[in-house]
Design a protein around this motif. Structure first.
Motif, PDB file in Angstrom:
ATOM      1  N   ALA A  15       0.828  -1.208   0.000  1.00 36.12           N
ATOM      2  CA  ALA A  15       0.000   0.000   0.000  1.00 36.12           C
ATOM      3  C   ALA A  15       0.860   1.255   0.000  1.00 36.12           C
ATOM      4  CB  ALA A  15      -0.923  -0.006   1.217  1.00 36.12           C
ATOM      5  N   LEU A  16       2.079   1.136   0.489  1.00 32.56           N
ATOM      6  CA  LEU A  16       2.992   2.274   0.525  1.00 32.56           C
ATOM      7  C   LEU A  16       4.158   1.998  -0.410  1.00 32.56           C
ATOM      8  CD1 LEU A  16       3.712   5.013   1.712  1.00 32.56           C
ATOM      9  CD2 LEU A  16       4.802   3.834   3.637  1.00 32.56           C
ATOM     10  N   GLY A  17       4.203   2.752  -1.511  1.00 29.54           N
ATOM     11  CA  GLY A  17       5.281   2.620  -2.475  1.00 29.54           C
ATOM     12  C   GLY A  17       6.146   3.861  -2.496  1.00 29.54           C
ATOM     13  N   GLN A  18       6.809   4.080  -3.628  1.00 29.73           N
ATOM     14  CA  GLN A  18       7.704   5.225  -3.764  1.00 29.73           C
ATOM     15  C   GLN A  18       7.477   5.892  -5.119  1.00 29.73           C
ATOM     16  OE1 GLN A  18      11.822   4.634  -1.992  1.00 29.73           O
ATOM     17  NE2 GLN A  18      11.412   2.554  -2.685  1.00 29.73           N
ATOM     18  N   MET A 182     -14.461   3.235  -7.803  1.00 32.00           N
ATOM     19  CA  MET A 182     -13.334   2.332  -8.009  1.00 32.00           C
ATOM     20  C   MET A 182     -13.346   1.198  -6.985  1.00 32.00           C
ATOM     21  SD  MET A 182     -10.470   5.230  -8.931  1.00 32.00           S
ATOM     22  CE  MET A 182      -9.098   4.084  -8.860  1.00 32.00           C
ATOM     23  N   GLN A 183     -13.641   1.529  -5.738  1.00 36.64           N
ATOM     24  CA  GLN A 183     -13.670   0.494  -4.702  1.00 36.64           C
ATOM     25  C   GLN A 183     -14.721  -0.565  -5.017  1.00 36.64           C
ATOM     26  OE1 GLN A 183     -14.265   3.205  -1.418  1.00 36.64           O
ATOM     27  NE2 GLN A 183     -12.165   2.911  -0.664  1.00 36.64           N
ATOM     28  N   ALA A 184     -15.859  -0.147  -5.580  1.00 39.83           N
ATOM     29  CA  ALA A 184     -16.919  -1.097  -5.921  1.00 39.83           C
ATOM     30  C   ALA A 184     -16.488  -2.044  -7.032  1.00 39.83           C
ATOM     31  CB  ALA A 184     -18.179  -0.343  -6.343  1.00 39.83           C
ATOM     32  N   ARG A 185     -15.451  -1.655  -7.786  1.00 42.28           N
ATOM     33  CA  ARG A 185     -14.956  -2.484  -8.893  1.00 42.28           C
ATOM     34  C   ARG A 185     -13.618  -3.134  -8.563  1.00 42.28           C
ATOM     35  NH1 ARG A 185     -18.285   1.137 -10.217  1.00 42.28           N
ATOM     36  NH2 ARG A 185     -19.662   0.978 -12.036  1.00 42.28           N
ATOM     37  N   ASP A 186     -13.234  -3.096  -7.299  1.00 43.83           N
ATOM     38  CA  ASP A 186     -11.944  -3.668  -6.880  1.00 43.83           C
ATOM     39  C   ASP A 186     -10.788  -3.104  -7.695  1.00 43.83           C
ATOM     40  OD1 ASP A 186     -13.063  -5.316  -4.876  1.00 43.83           O
ATOM     41  OD2 ASP A 186     -13.598  -6.817  -6.375  1.00 43.83           O
ATOM     42  N   MET A 187     -10.888  -1.816  -8.029  1.00 40.99           N
ATOM     43  CA  MET A 187      -9.832  -1.141  -8.777  1.00 40.99           C
ATOM     44  C   MET A 187      -9.074  -0.211  -7.823  1.00 40.99           C
ATOM     45  SD  MET A 187     -10.079   1.489 -12.023  1.00 40.99           S
ATOM     46  CE  MET A 187     -11.013   0.349 -13.052  1.00 40.99           C
ATOM     47  N   PRO A 188      -7.848  -0.538  -7.472  1.00 40.11           N
ATOM     48  CA  PRO A 188      -7.104   0.325  -6.549  1.00 40.11           C
ATOM     49  C   PRO A 188      -6.895   1.732  -7.112  1.00 40.11           C
ATOM     50  CG  PRO A 188      -6.054  -1.823  -6.714  1.00 40.11           C
ATOM     51  CD  PRO A 188      -7.098  -1.765  -7.802  1.00 40.11           C
ATOM     52  N   MET A 189      -6.783   2.686  -6.199  1.00 41.40           N
ATOM     53  CA  MET A 189      -6.397   4.040  -6.555  1.00 41.40           C
ATOM     54  C   MET A 189      -4.965   4.261  -6.103  1.00 41.40           C
ATOM     55  SD  MET A 189      -8.010   7.752  -5.502  1.00 41.40           S
ATOM     56  CE  MET A 189      -7.293   7.861  -3.874  1.00 41.40           C
ATOM     57  N   MET A 190      -4.139   4.787  -6.987  1.00 41.44           N
ATOM     58  CA  MET A 190      -2.771   5.118  -6.647  1.00 41.44           C
ATOM     59  C   MET A 190      -2.714   6.623  -6.401  1.00 41.44           C
ATOM     60  SD  MET A 190       0.648   3.967  -8.733  1.00 41.44           S
ATOM     61  CE  MET A 190       0.059   2.281  -8.767  1.00 41.44           C
ATOM     62  N   ALA A 191      -2.364   7.014  -5.194  1.00 40.98           N
ATOM     63  CA  ALA A 191      -2.397   8.426  -4.791  1.00 40.98           C
ATOM     64  C   ALA A 191      -1.030   9.068  -4.995  1.00 40.98           C
ATOM     65  CB  ALA A 191      -2.819   8.537  -3.338  1.00 40.98           C
ATOM     66  N   TYR A 192      -0.956  10.015  -5.952  1.00 45.07           N
ATOM     67  CA  TYR A 192       0.298  10.758  -6.091  1.00 45.07           C
ATOM     68  C   TYR A 192       0.213  12.053  -5.297  1.00 45.07           C
ATOM     69  CZ  TYR A 192      -1.518  13.826  -9.946  1.00 45.07           C
ATOM     70  OH  TYR A 192      -2.202  14.738 -10.721  1.00 45.07           O
ATOM     71  N   SER A 193       1.382  12.585  -4.947  1.00 42.68           N
ATOM     72  CA  SER A 193       1.493  13.754  -4.049  1.00 42.68           C
ATOM     73  C   SER A 193       0.662  13.561  -2.782  1.00 42.68           C
ATOM     74  CB  SER A 193       1.073  15.041  -4.771  1.00 42.68           C
ATOM     75  OG  SER A 193       1.993  15.374  -5.780  1.00 42.68           O
ATOM     76  N   PRO A 194       0.784  12.406  -2.114  1.00 38.63           N
ATOM     77  CA  PRO A 194      -0.026  12.162  -0.912  1.00 38.63           C
ATOM     78  C   PRO A 194       0.362  13.051   0.264  1.00 38.63           C
ATOM     79  CG  PRO A 194       1.610  10.435  -1.145  1.00 38.63           C
ATOM     80  CD  PRO A 194       1.684  11.267  -2.404  1.00 38.63           C
ATOM     81  N   LEU A 195       1.523  13.691   0.184  1.00 38.70           N
ATOM     82  CA  LEU A 195       1.941  14.609   1.246  1.00 38.70           C
ATOM     83  C   LEU A 195       1.519  16.044   0.943  1.00 38.70           C
ATOM     84  CD1 LEU A 195       5.542  13.238   1.937  1.00 38.70           C
ATOM     85  CD2 LEU A 195       3.394  12.648   3.066  1.00 38.70           C
ATOM     86  N   GLY A 196       0.898  16.239  -0.216  1.00 36.72           N
ATOM     87  CA  GLY A 196       0.456  17.577  -0.575  1.00 36.72           C
ATOM     88  C   GLY A 196       1.613  18.464  -0.983  1.00 36.72           C
ATOM     89  N   LEU A 222       0.387  10.819   5.404  1.00 37.53           N
ATOM     90  CA  LEU A 222       0.349   9.538   4.699  1.00 37.53           C
ATOM     91  C   LEU A 222      -0.676   8.600   5.313  1.00 37.53           C
ATOM     92  CD1 LEU A 222       4.066   8.575   3.913  1.00 37.53           C
ATOM     93  CD2 LEU A 222       2.210   8.930   2.288  1.00 37.53           C
ATOM     94  N   ALA A 223      -0.716   8.543   6.635  1.00 40.20           N
ATOM     95  CA  ALA A 223      -1.667   7.660   7.309  1.00 40.20           C
ATOM     96  C   ALA A 223      -3.100   8.050   6.976  1.00 40.20           C
ATOM     97  CB  ALA A 223      -1.441   7.695   8.819  1.00 40.20           C
ATOM     98  N   ILE A 234       2.167   6.847  -3.105  1.00 35.32           N
ATOM     99  CA  ILE A 234       3.508   6.826  -3.699  1.00 35.32           C
ATOM    100  C   ILE A 234       4.244   8.143  -3.415  1.00 35.32           C
ATOM    101  CG2 ILE A 234       3.155   5.074  -5.473  1.00 35.32           C
ATOM    102  CD1 ILE A 234       2.483   7.361  -7.445  1.00 35.32           C
ATOM    103  N   PRO A 235       4.578   8.398  -2.146  1.00 39.77           N
ATOM    104  CA  PRO A 235       5.312   9.618  -1.828  1.00 39.77           C
ATOM    105  C   PRO A 235       6.733   9.572  -2.373  1.00 39.77           C
ATOM    106  CG  PRO A 235       5.320   8.156   0.062  1.00 39.77           C
ATOM    107  CD  PRO A 235       4.413   7.526  -0.965  1.00 39.77           C
ATOM    108  N   LYS A 236       7.244  10.732  -2.722  1.00 40.72           N
ATOM    109  CA  LYS A 236       8.656  10.841  -3.089  1.00 40.72           C
ATOM    110  C   LYS A 236       9.464  11.126  -1.836  1.00 40.72           C
ATOM    111  CE  LYS A 236      10.835  14.505  -4.404  1.00 40.72           C
ATOM    112  NZ  LYS A 236      11.332  15.711  -5.079  1.00 40.72           N
ATOM    113  N   ALA A 237      10.603  10.464  -1.710  1.00 37.09           N
ATOM    114  CA  ALA A 237      11.512  10.746  -0.610  1.00 37.09           C
ATOM    115  C   ALA A 237      12.908  10.904  -1.193  1.00 37.09           C
ATOM    116  CB  ALA A 237      11.477   9.629   0.431  1.00 37.09           C
ATOM    117  N   GLY A 238      13.493  12.069  -1.000  1.00 41.61           N
ATOM    118  CA  GLY A 238      14.796  12.339  -1.586  1.00 41.61           C
ATOM    119  C   GLY A 238      15.968  11.979  -0.705  1.00 41.61           C
ATOM    120  N   SER A 239      15.689  11.436   0.497  1.00 41.12           N
ATOM    121  CA  SER A 239      16.772  11.060   1.410  1.00 41.12           C
ATOM    122  C   SER A 239      16.384   9.799   2.164  1.00 41.12           C
ATOM    123  CB  SER A 239      17.064  12.184   2.409  1.00 41.12           C
ATOM    124  OG  SER A 239      16.000  12.304   3.342  1.00 41.12           O
TER     125      SER A 239
END
Length: 278
Positions: A15-18, A182-196, A222-223, A234-239
Motif C-alpha cells: 500500500a505504501l510505495g515510492q 473504483m472500490q466497488a470495482r476492486d480497482m485500486p487508486m494510486m495516490a500521487y502527491s499524498p503529502l500535498g 500519509l496515514a 507513492i510519496p517521493k523521498a529524496g533522502s
C-alpha cells in the motif's frame, strides 16, 4: 509493518510505495536519491512509480540503476505520454522506457492523462503490449469519473488495473464519487502527491496530531491517505531519513477524535468536484 493492496487479477502490492517524480534531475542529489529508493525497497516499499515524462527519461534511468540486480524484488510502474498513446507510437514509447529502466517488462503501464488519442485506440495499444509480453497490466492516471465511465464502455477496458490520482488531505474531491466507484470495482487508486504541496505539512493540526502520536507530520498525512481501502500511496523521498520516516506511517492508528478533527480542518467533499491535477 507491510500492508498490501490487491489488484483485480489477484496481484498484491504494498500500500505504501515510492514515487520518482522530480528524481534524477539534479546530478548533485543523484547518489542521495538512489540510496533513498534502495532503502525504501529494503523497507518493503517495493512499488516504484516513474514516467517517460519525468525529467525526459532521467527518472526512469535512475530507477533502472537502483533496481539493477533487484528486479525480482520490485513492482515497476511507468506512464506513457498522451501523445504517445496511439497504437503506432505506444510500442516505441514502451520500448524506450524499458531500455532506460534496463528491464524487459513493466509490471504496470499507465496512460499519464487523457489527450487527443481516442481511448479505444489506447486500450488496443495496451492490449498489444500485454500480448507482446512488454507489460504485465495497464491502467490510467488523472481520469475523472466521466472519463472512467466512458473507458468502461470500451471492449477490453475491464482489464484497467488502476487509476492514479492526486489525493491528499488538501485534495479530497475523489472521495465523493470516484474513489467509491473504483472500490466497488476492486480497482485500486494510486495516490500521487499524498503529502500535498504548498505547506500542508506545516498545518497546525497536522503538527498537533503528529505530536500526539510521537510522529512526523508527513507520517500523519500519509496515514490519512492510507486509511482508505484500496489506496496505494507513492510519496517521493529524496533522502534515506525521509523514506524511513514514510515507512513508519503504516504504524499510525488514528482515534475517532483525530479523524473528527481532520475532517473539520480538511472537510471531505459534499458534492461532485472537478478532478484536481498537478
Amino acid at each position: 509493518m507491510t500492508r498490501l493492496v490487491t489488484f483485480a487479477d489477484g496481484t498484491t502490492v504494498p500500500a505504501l510505495g515510492q514515487g520518482a517524480w522530480e528524481i534524477g534531475d539534479d546530478p548533485a542529489r543523484r547518489d542521495q536519491e538512489q540510496h533513498a529508493l534502495s532503502r525504501g525497497i529494503d523497507l518493503g516499499m517495493s512499488l516504484i512509480d516513474t514516467a517517460e515524462l519525468y525529467g525526459d527519461g532521467r527518472s526512469e534511468r535512475l530507477v533502472g540503476e537502483v533496481i539493477a540486480g533487484r528486479r525480482d524484488e520490485v513492482f515497476i510502474v511507468s506512464k506513457v505520454r498522451p501523445e504517445n498513446a496511439s497504437e503506432m507510437k505506444m510500442m516505441l514509447a514502451c520500448e524506450r522506457s524499458l531500455e532506460r529502466l534496463k528491464i524487459d517488462r513493466l509490471d504496470l503501464y499507465l496512460l499519464h492523462w487523457e489527450g487527443n488519442v481516442p481511448l479505444e485506440e489506447t486500450v488496443e495499444a495496451f492490449r498489444e503490449l500485454v500480448d507482446e509480453g512488454m507489460i504485465a497490466r495497464w491502467g490510467v492516471s488523472n481520469l475523472d469519473l466521466d472519463a472512467m465511465e466512458r473507458l468502461m464502455q470500451i471492449d477490453g477496458a475491464e482489464d484497467c488495473a488502476v487509476n492514479q490520482l492526486l489525493y491528499n488531505l488538501g485534495s479530497r474531491g475523489v472521495e465523493y464519487d470516484l474513489l467509491p466507484w473504483m472500490q466497488a470495482r476492486d480497482m485500486p487508486m494510486m495516490a500521487y502527491s499524498p503529502l500535498g504541496r504548498g505547506g500542508l505539512l506545516e498545518h497546525p493540526l497536522i503538527l498537533d496530531i503528529a505530536n500526539r502520536h510521537s510522529a512526523e507530520p508527513a507520517q500523519v498525512a500519509l496515514a490519512a491517505v492510507l486509511r482508505h481501502d484500496g489506496v496505494i500511496a507513492i510519496p517521493k523521498a529524496g533522502s534515506v531519513e525521509h523514506v524511513e520516516a514514510n515507512a513508519d506511517a503504516l504504524d499510525i492508528r488514528f482515534d475517532p477524535e483525530d479523524l473528527e478533527r481532520l475532517d473539520q480542518a480538511f472537510p471531505p467533499p459534499t458534492q461532485a468536484m472537478p478532478l484536481d491535477i498537478i
